[in-house]
Design an enzyme around this catalytic site. Structure first.
Site, mmCIF file in Angstrom:
data_model
loop_
_atom_site.group_PDB
_atom_site.id
_atom_site.type_symbol
_atom_site.label_atom_id
_atom_site.label_comp_id
_atom_site.label_asym_id
_atom_site.label_seq_id
_atom_site.Cartn_x
_atom_site.Cartn_y
_atom_site.Cartn_z
ATOM 1 N N LYS A 21 37.841 46.531 40.305
ATOM 2 C CA LYS A 21 36.452 46.661 40.776
ATOM 3 C C LYS A 21 36.405 46.609 42.292
ATOM 4 O O LYS A 21 35.731 47.398 42.940
ATOM 5 C CB LYS A 21 35.588 45.511 40.231
ATOM 6 C CG LYS A 21 35.059 45.765 38.850
ATOM 7 C CD LYS A 21 34.049 44.711 38.434
ATOM 8 C CE LYS A 21 33.697 44.923 36.982
ATOM 9 N NZ LYS A 21 32.799 43.915 36.445
ATOM 10 N N PHE A 64 15.979 38.353 36.948
ATOM 11 C CA PHE A 64 15.176 39.027 35.915
ATOM 12 C C PHE A 64 15.328 40.546 35.945
ATOM 13 O O PHE A 64 14.581 41.252 35.274
ATOM 14 C CB PHE A 64 13.694 38.666 36.081
ATOM 15 C CG PHE A 64 13.431 37.186 35.960
ATOM 16 C CD1 PHE A 64 13.309 36.599 34.700
ATOM 17 C CD2 PHE A 64 13.361 36.375 37.068
ATOM 18 C CE1 PHE A 64 13.099 35.234 34.569
ATOM 19 C CE2 PHE A 64 13.154 35.008 36.960
ATOM 20 C CZ PHE A 64 13.019 34.433 35.712
ATOM 21 N N PHE A 111 7.262 46.751 25.900
ATOM 22 C CA PHE A 111 8.093 46.114 24.870
ATOM 23 C C PHE A 111 7.431 46.174 23.493
ATOM 24 O O PHE A 111 7.590 45.285 22.668
ATOM 25 C CB PHE A 111 8.457 44.672 25.262
ATOM 26 C CG PHE A 111 9.703 44.638 26.115
ATOM 27 C CD1 PHE A 111 9.711 45.251 27.355
ATOM 28 C CD2 PHE A 111 10.867 44.035 25.676
ATOM 29 C CE1 PHE A 111 10.856 45.270 28.140
ATOM 30 C CE2 PHE A 111 12.016 44.040 26.446
ATOM 31 C CZ PHE A 111 12.010 44.655 27.679
ATOM 32 N N GLY A 153 11.828 50.635 16.989
ATOM 33 C CA GLY A 153 13.095 51.375 17.039
ATOM 34 C C GLY A 153 14.197 50.635 16.313
ATOM 35 O O GLY A 153 13.934 49.844 15.402
ATOM 36 N N GLY A 201 19.230 45.201 22.147
ATOM 37 C CA GLY A 201 20.651 44.885 22.306
ATOM 38 C C GLY A 201 20.885 44.538 23.756
ATOM 39 O O GLY A 201 19.996 44.022 24.423
ATOM 40 N N CYS A 256 21.852 40.770 27.465
ATOM 41 C CA CYS A 256 20.998 39.597 27.696
ATOM 42 C C CYS A 256 20.257 39.094 26.450
ATOM 43 O O CYS A 256 20.484 37.969 26.017
ATOM 44 C CB CYS A 256 19.997 39.894 28.809
ATOM 45 S SG CYS A 256 20.823 40.034 30.404
ATOM 46 N N ARG A 271 27.160 46.688 25.743
ATOM 47 C CA ARG A 271 27.267 45.361 25.131
ATOM 48 C C ARG A 271 26.131 45.169 24.119
ATOM 49 O O ARG A 271 24.976 45.395 24.443
ATOM 50 C CB ARG A 271 27.223 44.279 26.230
ATOM 51 C CG ARG A 271 28.479 44.259 27.078
ATOM 52 C CD ARG A 271 28.423 43.216 28.176
ATOM 53 N NE ARG A 271 27.621 43.638 29.305
ATOM 54 C CZ ARG A 271 27.516 42.946 30.449
ATOM 55 N NH1 ARG A 271 28.131 41.793 30.578
ATOM 56 N NH2 ARG A 271 26.781 43.389 31.442
HETATM 57 P P1 NAD Z 1 29.053 41.270 34.406
HETATM 58 O O1 NAD Z 1 29.948 40.939 33.289
HETATM 59 O O2 NAD Z 1 28.629 42.681 34.657
HETATM 60 O O3 NAD Z 1 29.704 40.750 35.779
HETATM 61 C C1 NAD Z 1 30.270 39.494 35.957
HETATM 62 C C2 NAD Z 1 31.394 39.629 36.994
HETATM 63 O O4 NAD Z 1 31.850 38.341 37.372
HETATM 64 C C3 NAD Z 1 32.602 40.380 36.488
HETATM 65 O O5 NAD Z 1 32.873 41.481 37.336
HETATM 66 C C4 NAD Z 1 33.725 39.331 36.539
HETATM 67 O O6 NAD Z 1 34.989 39.908 36.857
HETATM 68 C C5 NAD Z 1 33.238 38.425 37.620
HETATM 69 N N1 NAD Z 1 33.794 37.067 37.623
HETATM 70 C C6 NAD Z 1 33.910 36.191 36.586
HETATM 71 N N2 NAD Z 1 34.429 35.027 37.020
HETATM 72 C C7 NAD Z 1 34.644 35.147 38.362
HETATM 73 C C8 NAD Z 1 35.155 34.289 39.371
HETATM 74 N N3 NAD Z 1 35.541 33.021 39.104
HETATM 75 N N4 NAD Z 1 35.253 34.744 40.639
HETATM 76 C C9 NAD Z 1 34.859 36.004 40.925
HETATM 77 N N5 NAD Z 1 34.350 36.866 40.006
HETATM 78 C C10 NAD Z 1 34.252 36.445 38.751
HETATM 79 O O7 NAD Z 1 27.777 40.330 34.230
HETATM 80 P P2 NAD Z 1 26.249 40.654 34.598
HETATM 81 O O8 NAD Z 1 25.666 41.555 33.587
HETATM 82 O O9 NAD Z 1 26.139 40.977 36.029
HETATM 83 O O10 NAD Z 1 25.622 39.211 34.334
HETATM 84 C C11 NAD Z 1 25.902 38.119 35.182
HETATM 85 C C12 NAD Z 1 24.962 36.971 34.802
HETATM 86 O O11 NAD Z 1 23.600 37.351 35.063
HETATM 87 C C13 NAD Z 1 24.999 36.579 33.338
HETATM 88 O O12 NAD Z 1 24.802 35.211 33.225
HETATM 89 C C14 NAD Z 1 23.825 37.331 32.750
HETATM 90 O O13 NAD Z 1 23.311 36.708 31.600
HETATM 91 C C15 NAD Z 1 22.817 37.280 33.874
HETATM 92 N N6 NAD Z 1 21.861 38.371 33.892
HETATM 93 C C16 NAD Z 1 22.261 39.647 33.606
HETATM 94 C C17 NAD Z 1 21.325 40.682 33.655
HETATM 95 C C18 NAD Z 1 21.724 42.093 33.309
HETATM 96 O O14 NAD Z 1 20.834 42.919 33.094
HETATM 97 N N7 NAD Z 1 23.004 42.422 33.233
HETATM 98 C C19 NAD Z 1 19.995 40.408 33.987
HETATM 99 C C20 NAD Z 1 19.630 39.103 34.311
HETATM 100 C C21 NAD Z 1 20.579 38.086 34.246
#
Ligand code: NAD
Length: 464
Positions: A43, A165, A280, A284, A288, A291, A358
């Site tokens: 990455k 959010f 919302f 459908g 999924g 989150c 996911r």
């Molecule tokens: P993601 O899996 O896309 O990214 C997480 C990243 O963290 C990965 O690239 C991983 O390699 C990296 N990582 C893990 N441990 C690490 C470390 N010790 N040092 C450096 N990098 C590290 O996850 P995401 O979808 O961005 O979600 C992150 C958090 O935010 C989660 O808790 C999720 O629930 C929350 N969240 C996600 C969304 C969403 O839409 N994806 C929205 C709101 C909140």
């Protein structure tokens, strides 16, 4: 009160996934000096070469615009010492029992504390979605590391909760024009630092990027300041509410099918009530993504831990699972069994606008169909999504095709599983003509049923 002028901060963002990367690039655009850290070397290499490792509209363009206000590294110790604010945005995947696995947050907190310099002060903001008590746990871990290093009194650290959010597919819009920003802190210093971090957003003083103009109707977002515990719960409660809103309309959709009502009309009829709202409420295949499934499971786990039942959230999850099964039952019924039938799936992402698969309803459906020994072909408008789906389905036998018309050719049924707008442009007549049996299960109510029937399809919607 006169506005304070904007003073850029040095920010480290740990984790450059959907949340960390979007936030980091957006903060750099707003004027801060940002370092993005990820332990995933691939990455970081991609990011250093100016490419982004995921699909998020506008993010690539914004990354080009911010120039050297953002840089990337795999080393926490390279990013943290000179940063005043450290955002933790690593993943919190579900454990087998539904609890959130906060291991990566804890690891990150430890690494961050090991990199702190004496006579400096830092703010750690946890953006990852974490269960109640995690803020306390991070604080304990950080203090322990500093004690072990003999630096407990020489480094000032504030730990705040700053739940995120954003919606994938609209992540930049949500970052620049949020409905609210939530900060859970135990000290005014923590709140002040976060107010400074988000000042350009809170006051909307930045010049929007050309491709993301500020909506005319947008009003300044409130900063909700509360305790870390309430902040942590706000995130889970918000996602659970969204999940149950969709499950509610899906439950109504099932009844619509029994009594001959149209759920699209029903949703419009109730959504116009300002107490309910139209969002919302699309029936459908169910929700999924990374989150809602894991966050509702984690919320139930929190309830269980406290001996507290949460029947509404439980039901929302049950209805969601049933929704996938009902889709398969409909195919079983119309095709008189799916074994040996060729089923084409249109859409693999859990929703349009993202490459994220996911907990995608589409992938659940594929698994259910394969269990019943159907032949499955699949398509998604984004090659990145197809690649992610291929990895997620591992050894399962699915034919991935780059052309939706090839998916339909000779198939017994098509299932529209993700509401990509691209699918609306498909020539339905052309699709139906090449199929063995022109069955269309519109799992997102994307098409006009009359039009689809006119084009030669046996059309099956959800709740209509
Ligand atoms: P993601 O899996 O896309 O990214 C997480 C990243 O963290 C990965 O690239 C991983 O390699 C990296 N990582 C893990 N441990 C690490 C470390 N010790 N040092 C450096 N990098 C590290 O996850 P995401 O979808 O961005 O979600 C992150 C958090 O935010 C989660 O808790 C999720 O629930 C929350 N969240 C996600 C969304 C969403 O839409 N994806 C929205 C709101 C909140």
């Amino acid at each position: 009160m006169p506005r304070e002028s904007f003073r850029p901060l040095r920010v480290a963002v740990i984790g450059t996934g959907y949340v960390g990367l979007t936030t980091g690039v957006a903060l750099a655009y707003l004027g801060h000096q940002v370092v993005g850290v990820d332990k995933d070397q691939t990455k970081i290499e991609l990011l250093r070469s100016g490419k982004i490792p995921l699909h998020e509209p506008g993010l690539s363009e914004l990354l080009q615009l911010v120039g050297d206000r953002i840089r990337f590294t795999t080393e926490v110790r390279e990013a943290v010492p000179k940063s005043g604010v450290i955002l933790i945005a690593v993943g919190t995947p579900p454990k087998e029992n539904g609890e959130a696995d906060t291991r990566f947050v804890e690891e990150a907190a430890k690494e961050v504390a090991l990199a702190f310099l004496p006579e400096h002060s830092y703010i750690i903001a946890v953006k990852s979605t974490v269960p109640v008590g995690s803020n306390r746990r991070v604080r304990h871990i950080v203090h322990k590391v500093l004690e072990d290093r003999g630096l407990r009194d020489r480094i000032a650290v504030e730990i705040v909760s700053n739940p995120e959010f954003l919606r994938e597919g609209q992540a930049l819009y949500d970052t620049f024009y949020p409905d609210r920003i939530v900060v859970g802190a135990e000290s005014p210093e923590g709140v002040d630092a976060m107010r400074r971090l988000y000042q350009p957003v809170l006051e909307q003083t930045f010049d929007p990027p050309g491709f993301l103009p500020r909506p005319d109707s947008y009003t300044l977002p409130p900063l909700i300041t509360t305790t870390p515990t309430s902040a942590e719960l706000i995130k889970y409660a918000a996602n659970a509410f969204l999940a149950l809103k969709i499950s509610f309309i899906n439950e109504i959709a099932g009844l619509c099918e029994k009594v001959g009502a149209d759920v699209v009309e029903v949703a419009r009829g109730i959504g116009l009530d300002s107490r309910i709202g139209p969002k919302f409420l699309q029936a459908g295949l169910g929700w999924g993504g990374s989150c809602l499934p894991k966050d509702t499971a984690a919320l139930l786990a929190m309830g269980r831990e406290h001996g507290y039942e949460m029947p509404i959230v439980t039901a929302a999850r049950e209805v969601n699972t049933r929704q996938r099964k009902r889709a398969v039952e409909k195919l079983q019924e119309v095709l008189k069994g799916v074994r040996g039938r060729v089923i084409g799936i249109l859409g693999l992402a859990f929703k349009p606008g993202t490459d994220d698969v996911r907990e995608s309803p589409s992938l659940d459906l594929i698994r259910l169909l394969l269990e019943r020994e159907a032949h499955v072909r699949a398509h998604d408008p984004l090659p990145m999504t197809m690649e992610n789906a291929r990895k997620a389905l591992e050894s399962l036998e699915v034919e991935f095709m780059a052309d939706p018309y090839a998916v339909a050719k000779g198939a017994d049924a098509l299932v529209l599983a993700t509401a990509w707008p691209e699918y609306r442009q498909l020539d339905l007549r052309k699709l139906a003509k090449t199929m063995r049996t022109p069955v269309l299960l519109d799992g997102r109510n994307l098409f006009d049923p009359a039009e689809a029937r006119e084009a030669g399809f046996m059309y099956i919607g959800i709740g209509r």
